[in-house]
Design an enzyme around this catalytic site. Structure first.
Site, short mmCIF file in Angstrom:
data_model
loop_
_atom_site.label_atom_id
_atom_site.label_comp_id
_atom_site.label_asym_id
_atom_site.label_seq_id
_atom_site.Cartn_x
_atom_site.Cartn_y
_atom_site.Cartn_z
N GLY A 8 -17.62 10.26 11.18
CA GLY A 8 -18.90 10.77 10.73
C GLY A 8 -19.34 10.24 9.38
CD GLU B 47 -4.64 -5.78 -4.02
OE1 GLU B 47 -4.30 -4.67 -3.55
OE2 GLU B 47 -4.75 -6.81 -3.35
CD GLU C 195 -1.71 -2.05 -4.53
OE1 GLU C 195 -2.25 -1.74 -3.45
OE2 GLU C 195 -0.79 -2.89 -4.60
CG PHE D 277 -14.57 1.14 -0.91
CD1 PHE D 277 -13.64 0.21 -0.48
CD2 PHE D 277 -14.12 2.36 -1.39
CE1 PHE D 277 -12.28 0.50 -0.51
CE2 PHE D 277 -12.77 2.65 -1.43
CZ PHE D 277 -11.84 1.71 -0.99
CD GLU E 174 0.85 -0.39 -0.53
OE1 GLU E 174 -0.35 -0.54 -0.80
OE2 GLU E 174 1.27 0.52 0.22
CB ALA F 73 -2.07 1.98 3.96
#
Length: 374
Positions: free
Chosen positions: A300, A327, A329, A193, A281, A261
């Protein structure tokens, strides 16, 4: 001074200017080509690689008189992808030849396909590459080329999300060119991120500009969320996995029940991502996607944008799932009757907002889906 021959995406002048940090009008650039070589599309990538092939000619530009700072900038942009400079002799389209350096990939690094088409790349990938390069070059002097290369996929995902946001309808009540003033844009952190900050002013409702304020946002990209629903069983499939973000935030239940997701890759539609993630998934083939909503889940604090779906499918045909090892997972799934799902919503058992949103949408459309109505 260095002479460099470019044959790929750096032939796109806006990208070259962004990487060098200066106007292309000051560059000494002439059309040239490298004989017995070709620029070929790299499989599953939006850029080419150059290869020696008899009878081919790789078109490009000869950039003459580059400074050491120019070369340092180009090495930063290209260096993380195992490209190295090699001296060759190129032929000028106007006649004559000249020595030049060329970025060659390490042998066997890429699998190549058809000859690469600059015009097609400009149409399909030019804008995204410019946005991604803007972020990449912001890290020059802070990260190594290899560190940037390791983060390049999420950088491209964020670039695609930014372009998608730019293409959504404008605010009819505000002129952003007049109503938002950016004084400084800082890229504070990057990994999978990113965190970006701005010092900015915004137009207040009394017509004045606010004081200069510092605001930050966690940038992730766009994600597709799909709640699988089997109308014949009247049940949903949920997945559970460890979420580091909730653990870091202090949550004592960091294993979260969620819909399927995943982030949307550049060039992929939200619907394509929903189908892909359902198979990765949960091992599910989705027969029909129903759009729930398209929203910012936490406007926000985060720039992540969600495309939420309910996926009509048959739980009889579950094949695989569990996520991708690449990844990291580790996912388990569970089929839950609709009534149990709604009890969990009502007693606040679920902590994942997209799950609750999709469940509430399903409660309004369940009868239609069970009767197979459009």
């Amino acid at each position: 001074m260095v002479d460099l021959f470019v044959y790929g995406t750096l032939r796109h002048l806006p990208l070259l200017e962004l990487v060098l940090g200066r106007s292309g009008a000051a560059l000494d650039a002439v059309p040239a080509h490298l004989p017995d070589h070709g620029a070929f599309a790299v499989v599953d990538q939006p850029f080419p690689a150059i290869e020696a092939r008899a009878g081919h000619r790789a078109p490009g530009l000869l950039l003459r008189g580059l400074t050491q700072d120019d070369i340092d900038a180009l090495n930063f942009y290209e260096g993380g992808f195992d490209y190295t400079l090699r001296r060759v002799t190129v032929e000028l389209d106007a006649g004559g030849s000249a020595p030049a350096d060329v970025y060659f990939p390490d042998p066997g690094l890429w699998q190549t396909g058809a000859p690469w088409d600059l015009a097609a790349w400009q149409a399909d990938w030019g804008a995204l590459s410019l946005r991604a390069a803007e972020e990449v070059m912001a890290y020059r002097g802070r990260l190594s080329p290899a560190e940037v290369a390791a983060r390049f996929r999420p950088i491209r995902i964020r670039a695609a999300a930014w372009l998608a946001a730019q293409n959504r309808p404008e605010d009819p009540d505000h002129d952003l060119a007049r109503d938002v003033v950016v004084h400084e844009h800082k890229r504070a952190y990057v990994n999978f991120f990113a965190m970006e900050e701005m010092d900015l002013q915004f137009r207040r409702y009394d017509g004045s500009l606010s004081p200069v304020v510092n605001r930050g946002a966690a940038l992730v990209g766009q994600a597709a969320v799909v709640l699988p629903y089997d109308p014949r069983r009247d049940a949903v499939l949920l997945i559970e996995q460890f979420r580091a973000a909730t653990y870091i935030a202090g949550n004592r239940r960091p294993w979260m029940w969620e819909p399927v997701a995943g982030l949307i890759d550049p060039g992929e539609t939200p619907e394509q991502a929903a189908h892909r993630e359902a198979m990765e998934e949960a091992g599910l083939t989705i027969d029909q996607l129903e759009t729930v909503t398209r929203v910012y889940p936490s406007s926000g604090a985060s720039g992540e944008f969600l495309h939420i779906f309910v996926g009509v499918c048959d739980f009889e045909n579950i094949a695989g799932g569990g996520g991708l090892e690449s990844e990291n997972e580790d996912i388990r799934s569970q089929i839950i009757p609709y009534d149990d799902l709604m009890r969990g919503v009502d007693d606040h058992s679920y902590q994942d907002m997209p799950l609750v949103t999709a469940a509430l949408w399903l409660s309004r459309h369940r009868d239609r889906l069970r009767h197979g109505e459009p």
